[in-house]
Design a protein around this motif. Structure first.
Motif, mmCIF file in Angstrom:
data_model
loop_
_atom_site.group_PDB
_atom_site.id
_atom_site.type_symbol
_atom_site.label_atom_id
_atom_site.label_comp_id
_atom_site.label_asym_id
_atom_site.label_seq_id
_atom_site.Cartn_x
_atom_site.Cartn_y
_atom_site.Cartn_z
ATOM 1 N N ILE A 10 -66.419 -64.551 18.487
ATOM 2 C CA ILE A 10 -66.830 -63.544 19.605
ATOM 3 C C ILE A 10 -67.885 -63.951 20.281
ATOM 4 C CG2 ILE A 10 -67.759 -61.154 20.031
ATOM 5 C CD1 ILE A 10 -65.993 -60.590 17.312
ATOM 6 N N SER A 11 -68.973 -64.720 19.635
ATOM 7 C CA SER A 11 -70.179 -65.154 20.519
ATOM 8 C C SER A 11 -69.836 -66.379 21.450
ATOM 9 C CB SER A 11 -71.212 -65.466 19.710
ATOM 10 O OG SER A 11 -71.103 -66.727 18.717
ATOM 11 N N GLN A 12 -68.869 -67.194 21.281
ATOM 12 C CA GLN A 12 -68.421 -68.112 21.775
ATOM 13 C C GLN A 12 -67.517 -67.876 23.142
ATOM 14 O OE1 GLN A 12 -66.402 -70.932 19.289
ATOM 15 N NE2 GLN A 12 -68.283 -71.776 18.541
ATOM 16 N N SER A 13 -66.648 -66.805 22.922
ATOM 17 C CA SER A 13 -65.720 -66.464 23.953
ATOM 18 C C SER A 13 -66.530 -65.295 24.826
ATOM 19 C CB SER A 13 -64.365 -65.946 23.471
ATOM 20 O OG SER A 13 -64.584 -64.769 22.511
ATOM 21 N N ASN A 14 -67.454 -64.474 24.268
ATOM 22 C CA ASN A 14 -68.378 -63.400 24.955
ATOM 23 C C ASN A 14 -69.641 -63.347 24.690
ATOM 24 O OD1 ASN A 14 -65.685 -61.639 25.762
ATOM 25 N ND2 ASN A 14 -65.451 -62.060 23.649
ATOM 26 N N PRO A 15 -70.541 -64.491 25.357
ATOM 27 C CA PRO A 15 -71.746 -64.570 24.891
ATOM 28 C C PRO A 15 -72.499 -63.321 25.103
ATOM 29 C CG PRO A 15 -71.152 -65.879 26.846
ATOM 30 C CD PRO A 15 -69.937 -65.340 26.376
ATOM 31 N N HIS A 16 -72.199 -62.555 25.981
ATOM 32 C CA HIS A 16 -73.052 -61.689 26.151
ATOM 33 C C HIS A 16 -72.829 -60.056 25.286
ATOM 34 C CE1 HIS A 16 -74.730 -63.537 29.615
ATOM 35 N NE2 HIS A 16 -73.552 -63.677 30.123
ATOM 36 N N THR A 17 -71.991 -60.221 24.408
ATOM 37 C CA THR A 17 -71.498 -59.258 23.493
ATOM 38 C C THR A 17 -72.585 -59.070 22.538
ATOM 39 O OG1 THR A 17 -69.073 -59.622 23.826
ATOM 40 C CG2 THR A 17 -69.747 -58.508 21.860
ATOM 41 N N GLU A 18 -73.060 -57.970 22.170
ATOM 42 C CA GLU A 18 -74.078 -57.594 21.062
ATOM 43 C C GLU A 18 -73.193 -57.511 19.811
ATOM 44 O OE1 GLU A 18 -77.205 -57.319 21.317
ATOM 45 O OE2 GLU A 18 -77.337 -57.817 23.323
ATOM 46 N N ILE A 19 -73.735 -58.087 18.806
ATOM 47 C CA ILE A 19 -72.696 -58.035 17.690
ATOM 48 C C ILE A 19 -73.672 -57.725 16.362
ATOM 49 C CG2 ILE A 19 -71.566 -59.655 15.921
ATOM 50 C CD1 ILE A 19 -70.914 -61.537 18.267
#
Length: 84
Positions: A69-78
């Motif tokens: 997720i962080s690689q494909s959507n770097p602005h996503t809060e996880i």
């Protein structure tokens, strides 16, 4: 003027957790529930990821999902979650 829609992805192998989360999520959030990771069809603003997505509790395969997720959507809060 349209309302802002925010996408919340919840990945948990327990379907009851997904049902409860969906019931609790208020507007303007759009709920996306998955029992295993597959790339969501739209931009995700926040993701809750179960660390143990399999029955093997020695393996925290949720960490792999978090990396994807962080690689494909770097602005996503996880947010990592676990019932353990």
């Amino acid at each position: 003027m349209g309302r802002l829609k925010l996408n919340l992805l919840v990945i948990d192998d327990d379907s009851l957790i997904l049902e409860v989360m969906q019931a609790l999520i208020p507007e303007p959030w759009q709920f996306i529930g998955q029992t295993h990771y597959s790339a969501p069809p739209q931009t995700v603003h926040v993701a809750f990821v179960d660390l143990h997505l399999s029955e093997d509790f020695r393996k925290a395969d949720g960490l792999e999902v978090i990396q994807k997720i962080s690689q494909s959507n770097p602005h996503t809060e996880i947010v990592a979650i676990s019932g353990d």
